[in-house]
Design a protein around this motif. Structure first.
Motif, PDB file in Angstrom:
ATOM      1  N   MET A 175      43.200  26.689  49.667  1.00 11.18           N
ATOM      2  CA  MET A 175      43.174  26.030  50.952  1.00 11.18           C
ATOM      3  C   MET A 175      42.214  26.771  51.878  1.00 11.18           C
ATOM      4  O   MET A 175      42.189  27.987  51.922  1.00 11.18           O
ATOM      5  CB  MET A 175      44.572  26.017  51.549  1.00 11.18           C
ATOM      6  CG  MET A 175      44.679  25.181  52.773  1.00 11.18           C
ATOM      7  SD  MET A 175      46.422  24.953  53.150  1.00 11.18           S
ATOM      8  CE  MET A 175      46.290  24.742  54.869  1.00 11.18           C
ATOM      9  N   LYS A 176      41.438  26.019  52.616  1.00  9.94           N
ATOM     10  CA  LYS A 176      40.422  26.599  53.481  1.00  9.94           C
ATOM     11  C   LYS A 176      41.043  27.039  54.807  1.00  9.94           C
ATOM     12  O   LYS A 176      41.837  26.316  55.405  1.00  9.94           O
ATOM     13  CB  LYS A 176      39.340  25.549  53.721  1.00  9.94           C
ATOM     14  CG  LYS A 176      38.154  26.049  54.475  1.00  9.94           C
ATOM     15  CD  LYS A 176      37.118  24.954  54.588  1.00  9.94           C
ATOM     16  CE  LYS A 176      35.980  25.380  55.440  1.00  9.94           C
ATOM     17  NZ  LYS A 176      35.000  24.320  55.627  1.00  9.94           N
ATOM     18  N   GLN A 177      40.661  28.214  55.276  1.00  7.86           N
ATOM     19  CA  GLN A 177      41.151  28.724  56.549  1.00  7.86           C
ATOM     20  C   GLN A 177      40.361  28.082  57.694  1.00  7.86           C
ATOM     21  O   GLN A 177      39.155  27.870  57.596  1.00  7.86           O
ATOM     22  CB  GLN A 177      40.980  30.243  56.627  1.00  7.86           C
ATOM     23  CG  GLN A 177      41.876  31.006  55.704  1.00  7.86           C
ATOM     24  CD  GLN A 177      43.315  31.013  56.204  1.00  7.86           C
ATOM     25  OE1 GLN A 177      43.626  30.500  57.257  1.00  7.86           O
ATOM     26  NE2 GLN A 177      44.189  31.574  55.391  1.00  7.86           N
ATOM     27  N   ILE A 178      41.042  27.779  58.769  1.00  7.63           N
ATOM     28  CA  ILE A 178      40.388  27.222  59.958  1.00  7.63           C
ATOM     29  C   ILE A 178      40.070  28.382  60.888  1.00  7.63           C
ATOM     30  O   ILE A 178      40.960  29.124  61.284  1.00  7.63           O
ATOM     31  CB  ILE A 178      41.291  26.197  60.652  1.00  7.63           C
ATOM     32  CG1 ILE A 178      41.560  25.025  59.714  1.00  7.63           C
ATOM     33  CG2 ILE A 178      40.662  25.719  61.945  1.00  7.63           C
ATOM     34  CD1 ILE A 178      42.520  24.003  60.263  1.00  7.63           C
ATOM     35  N   ASP A 179      38.810  28.531  61.238  1.00  2.00           N
ATOM     36  CA  ASP A 179      38.434  29.618  62.125  1.00  2.00           C
ATOM     37  C   ASP A 179      38.584  29.204  63.589  1.00  2.00           C
ATOM     38  O   ASP A 179      38.683  28.028  63.919  1.00  2.00           O
ATOM     39  CB  ASP A 179      37.016  30.105  61.835  1.00  2.00           C
ATOM     40  CG  ASP A 179      35.982  29.010  61.991  1.00  2.00           C
ATOM     41  OD1 ASP A 179      36.362  27.838  61.962  1.00  2.00           O
ATOM     42  OD2 ASP A 179      34.795  29.348  62.141  1.00  2.00           O
ATOM     43  N   ALA A 180      38.587  30.195  64.464  1.00  2.00           N
ATOM     44  CA  ALA A 180      38.816  29.958  65.885  1.00  2.00           C
ATOM     45  C   ALA A 180      37.648  29.203  66.525  1.00  2.00           C
ATOM     46  O   ALA A 180      37.851  28.385  67.424  1.00  2.00           O
ATOM     47  CB  ALA A 180      39.042  31.280  66.603  1.00  2.00           C
ATOM     48  N   LYS A 181      36.429  29.457  66.059  1.00  2.00           N
ATOM     49  CA  LYS A 181      35.259  28.789  66.630  1.00  2.00           C
ATOM     50  C   LYS A 181      35.311  27.285  66.347  1.00  2.00           C
ATOM     51  O   LYS A 181      35.014  26.476  67.227  1.00  2.00           O
ATOM     52  CB  LYS A 181      33.986  29.399  66.055  1.00  2.00           C
ATOM     53  CG  LYS A 181      32.731  28.867  66.677  1.00  2.00           C
ATOM     54  CD  LYS A 181      31.500  29.567  66.120  1.00  2.00           C
ATOM     55  CE  LYS A 181      30.243  28.995  66.732  1.00  2.00           C
ATOM     56  NZ  LYS A 181      29.042  29.611  66.208  1.00  2.00           N
ATOM     57  N   HIS A 182      35.710  26.930  65.157  1.00  2.00           N
ATOM     58  CA  HIS A 182      35.811  25.516  64.787  1.00  2.00           C
ATOM     59  C   HIS A 182      36.905  24.829  65.606  1.00  2.00           C
ATOM     60  O   HIS A 182      36.718  23.709  66.096  1.00  2.00           O
ATOM     61  CB  HIS A 182      36.113  25.415  63.289  1.00  2.00           C
ATOM     62  CG  HIS A 182      36.086  24.030  62.757  1.00  2.00           C
ATOM     63  ND1 HIS A 182      34.914  23.378  62.458  1.00  2.00           N
ATOM     64  CD2 HIS A 182      37.086  23.155  62.474  1.00  2.00           C
ATOM     65  CE1 HIS A 182      35.198  22.173  62.003  1.00  2.00           C
ATOM     66  NE2 HIS A 182      36.508  22.010  62.008  1.00  2.00           N
ATOM     67  N   LEU A 183      38.016  25.492  65.771  1.00  2.00           N
ATOM     68  CA  LEU A 183      39.113  24.946  66.559  1.00  2.00           C
ATOM     69  C   LEU A 183      38.713  24.801  68.024  1.00  2.00           C
ATOM     70  O   LEU A 183      39.025  23.782  68.666  1.00  2.00           O
ATOM     71  CB  LEU A 183      40.343  25.849  66.428  1.00  2.00           C
ATOM     72  CG  LEU A 183      41.622  25.354  67.069  1.00  2.00           C
ATOM     73  CD1 LEU A 183      42.082  24.060  66.417  1.00  2.00           C
ATOM     74  CD2 LEU A 183      42.697  26.414  66.957  1.00  2.00           C
ATOM     75  N   ALA A 184      38.018  25.787  68.571  1.00  2.00           N
ATOM     76  CA  ALA A 184      37.566  25.723  69.964  1.00  2.00           C
ATOM     77  C   ALA A 184      36.566  24.577  70.159  1.00  2.00           C
ATOM     78  O   ALA A 184      36.604  23.877  71.171  1.00  2.00           O
ATOM     79  CB  ALA A 184      36.935  27.041  70.372  1.00  2.00           C
ATOM     80  N   TYR A 185      35.685  24.388  69.199  1.00  2.00           N
ATOM     81  CA  TYR A 185      34.697  23.317  69.292  1.00  2.00           C
ATOM     82  C   TYR A 185      35.376  21.949  69.358  1.00  2.00           C
ATOM     83  O   TYR A 185      35.042  21.113  70.203  1.00  2.00           O
ATOM     84  CB  TYR A 185      33.746  23.396  68.095  1.00  2.00           C
ATOM     85  CG  TYR A 185      32.707  22.300  68.071  1.00  2.00           C
ATOM     86  CD1 TYR A 185      31.662  22.288  68.982  1.00  2.00           C
ATOM     87  CD2 TYR A 185      32.764  21.282  67.128  1.00  2.00           C
ATOM     88  CE1 TYR A 185      30.710  21.297  68.964  1.00  2.00           C
ATOM     89  CE2 TYR A 185      31.816  20.287  67.100  1.00  2.00           C
ATOM     90  CZ  TYR A 185      30.787  20.299  68.018  1.00  2.00           C
ATOM     91  OH  TYR A 185      29.846  19.304  68.003  1.00  2.00           O
TER      92      TYR A 185
END
Length: 101
Positions: A1-11
């Protein structure tokens, strides 16, 4: 499973806020133009004008932060185009409203 990074979530959070802002901003512009066309001048037009100016500052700050992510895709071009259209319509509505008030 791929981890969701904070930058992607903020975008994506910023994009969600931008599209909510776009809906609110369009509604405010519509209300302002409707009041000006129906000659309902008074405190409501002044209040709507203040809200439009404050929302244009909020939208500009959202757009500038979204630009910092420098995504070059169709979504970025859509945000750019919708921002330019919203600001041009805002300037035209304010100019139209100031001349009528």
């Amino acid at each position: 499973m791929k981890q969701i990074d904070a930058k992607h979530l903020a975008y994506h959070t910023l994009l969600g806020m931008y599209f909510l802002w776009l809906a609110v901003f369009s509604t405010l512009l519509g209300l302002f133009v409707n009041n000006v066309l129906e000659h309902n001048f008074g405190q409501i037009c002044k209040l709507l004008l203040l809200w439009i100016l404050l929302n244009s500052v909020i939208g500009t700050s959202l757009y500038m932060v979204i630009r910092l992510f420098s995504k070059k895709g169709w979504l970025y071009r859509f945000v750019l185009f919708s921002y330019i259209v919203a600001i041009v319509v805002c300037v035209a509505a304010i100019t139209f409203g100031i001349n009528r008030v």
